[in-house]
Design an enzyme around this catalytic site. Structure first.
Site, mmCIF file in Angstrom:
data_model
loop_
_atom_site.group_PDB
_atom_site.id
_atom_site.type_symbol
_atom_site.label_atom_id
_atom_site.label_comp_id
_atom_site.label_asym_id
_atom_site.label_seq_id
_atom_site.Cartn_x
_atom_site.Cartn_y
_atom_site.Cartn_z
ATOM 1 N N ASP A 107 -15.648 11.386 7.780
ATOM 2 C CA ASP A 107 -14.619 10.269 7.536
ATOM 3 C C ASP A 107 -13.263 10.958 8.144
ATOM 4 O OD1 ASP A 107 -14.612 7.623 5.369
ATOM 5 O OD2 ASP A 107 -12.709 8.641 5.720
ATOM 6 N N ARG A 151 0.874 -1.177 -0.065
ATOM 7 C CA ARG A 151 0.049 0.057 -0.112
ATOM 8 C C ARG A 151 0.696 1.107 0.020
ATOM 9 N NH1 ARG A 151 -5.434 -0.597 2.725
ATOM 10 N NH2 ARG A 151 -6.339 -2.426 1.888
HETATM 11 C C1 LIG Z 1 -14.616 0.161 4.206
HETATM 12 S S1 LIG Z 1 -15.039 1.798 4.179
HETATM 13 C C2 LIG Z 1 -16.875 1.757 4.573
HETATM 14 C C3 LIG Z 1 -17.639 2.848 4.005
HETATM 15 C C4 LIG Z 1 -19.165 2.799 4.116
HETATM 16 N N1 LIG Z 1 -19.364 3.093 5.686
HETATM 17 C C5 LIG Z 1 -19.790 1.660 3.711
HETATM 18 O O1 LIG Z 1 -19.926 0.611 4.473
HETATM 19 O O2 LIG Z 1 -19.558 1.159 2.526
HETATM 20 C C6 LIG Z 1 -14.275 2.539 5.884
HETATM 21 C C7 LIG Z 1 -14.044 3.967 5.833
HETATM 22 O O3 LIG Z 1 -13.495 4.140 7.522
HETATM 23 C C8 LIG Z 1 -12.747 5.157 7.308
HETATM 24 N N2 LIG Z 1 -11.970 5.314 8.552
HETATM 25 C C9 LIG Z 1 -10.857 4.336 8.908
HETATM 26 N N3 LIG Z 1 -10.440 4.766 10.072
HETATM 27 C C10 LIG Z 1 -11.207 5.753 10.710
HETATM 28 C C11 LIG Z 1 -11.092 6.390 11.657
HETATM 29 N N4 LIG Z 1 -10.874 6.139 12.791
HETATM 30 N N5 LIG Z 1 -12.470 7.380 11.883
HETATM 31 C C12 LIG Z 1 -13.046 7.534 10.836
HETATM 32 N N6 LIG Z 1 -13.314 7.070 9.770
HETATM 33 C C13 LIG Z 1 -12.213 5.947 9.568
HETATM 34 C C14 LIG Z 1 -11.966 5.043 6.221
HETATM 35 O O4 LIG Z 1 -11.465 6.364 5.561
HETATM 36 C C15 LIG Z 1 -13.102 4.783 5.057
HETATM 37 O O5 LIG Z 1 -13.543 5.618 4.264
#
Ligand SMILES: C[S@@+](CC[C@H](N)C(=O)[O-])C[C@H]1O[C@@H](n2cnc3c(N)ncnc32)[C@H](O)[C@@H]1O
Length: 292
Positions: free
Chosen positions: A140, A32
């Site tokens: 996010d 990554r």
């Molecule tokens: C797999 S995506 C899920 C998106 C959406 N909720 C869905 O289920 O389709 C996970 C998201 O969580 C965000 N994320 C990861 N760690 C986080 C944190 N500590 N606080 C807020 N967002 C976070 C990432 O940037 C990413 O956009």
């Protein structure tokens, strides 16, 4: 990558995003961050670590963002959106009938497909929501995905994933190979950068929280802390929606499962008391549904 370099980056990721990598995920970091090394003109991960240790905030953010999984698509998993339309909204329409306002939080909204799917659901209920104040807050960790979400522009591949063709035609405008969501739907979603590891009580109270497919990346203690803090921001008769691989069971009793609705939860009467916020009335009016 040497073992100490891996341990350093592993801890950095845990501290900055909550990402909990097991001891054998060196390959994941290597694959990554490779594009990032090239872009920054760094020879290898050793040099990256040296720069971060020397205080490069920009490289820290870039590593954290490179390691987050942003996978999402419109109406992902379908069932949560069925619950939203068939269980959550009928209860909210009844319970909030006199106040006529609803606040929804997408707590890891990624590139916008989830908050916009909710906005489309609400738009489809315009008649029932005539005169209501509707607010969807999409947050996010990653500024990069938020920018894409704000723009609301998607590729053919992205709109083909999960979005029924009638909704594509109804709510998007085609521009060459790309599709942009209508300004009216876009205006229903407010965006904010927010790390779930940090205090988020300033967001105020919500009727519905979608927090899907993000807790899976965290360790147990982090999940428990976040769920307990989410409970304090959920109205007593509000709802929490988690992802298909996530649950509150065995982690906290601040939420209880909604009977016969997988992934849907409500605050337990015994939960920690809600934060004292002037949330509802002070909330900015994001989009008023068309009257009549
Ligand atoms: C797999 S995506 C899920 C998106 C959406 N909720 C869905 O289920 O389709 C996970 C998201 O969580 C965000 N994320 C990861 N760690 C986080 C944190 N500590 N606080 C807020 N967002 C976070 C990432 O940037 C990413 O956009």
């Amino acid at each position: 990558m040497t073992p100490p370099e891996y341990e350093y980056l592993r801890k950095l990721l845990r501290d900055h995003s909550g990402l909990d990598l097991s001891a054998d995920k060196q390959y994941l970091i290597e694959s990554r961050v490779l594009p990032l090394l090239r872009k920054a003109g760094l020879a290898d991960i050793g040099e990256l670590v040296k720069n971060i240790k020397a205080g490069s905030a920009s490289l820290t953010t870039q590593v954290v963002e490179a390691m987050t999984t942003n996978e999402t698509f419109f109406f992902r998993d379908k069932v949560p959106f069925d619950h939203f339309r068939d269980t959550i909204m009928p209860e909210i329409l009844q319970a909030r009938g006199s106040r006529k306002s609803i606040r929804i939080w997408c707590a890891a909204g990624s590139t916008g497909q989830e908050p916009y799917s909710l906005a489309i659901c609400l738009k489809e209920m315009s008649a029932a929501l005539a005169g209501w104040r509707v607010e969807i807050v999409a947050t996010d960790l990653s500024q990069e995905v938020l920018e894409k979400s704000k723009a609301g522009i998607y590729s053919q591949f992205e709109v083909q994933r999960g979005l029924p063709i009638q909704m594509l035609v109804k709510y998007f405008k085609q521009n060459g190979e790309l599709w942009q969501i209508n300004p009216e739907i876009r205006a229903m979603v407010q965006h904010r950068q927010l790390n779930l590891l940090h205090d988020f009580s300033q967001l105020g109270m919500f009727d519905v929280i979608f927090c899907r497919n993000v807790l899976i990346y965290f360790d147990q203690e982090t999940k428990i802390g976040i769920l307990n803090r989410l409970a304090r921001l959920t109205a007593p008769d509000g709802f929490l929606v988690l992802g298909a691989a996530e649950t509150v069971v065995g982690l906290t009793d601040a939420f209880k499962p909604y009977p016969e609705r997988r992934g849907l939860y409500q605050p337990s009467p015994a939960r920690a008391s809600p934060v004292n916020m002037p949330a509802f009335e002070a909330a900015p009016r994001l989009a008023a549904m068309a009257r009549g």
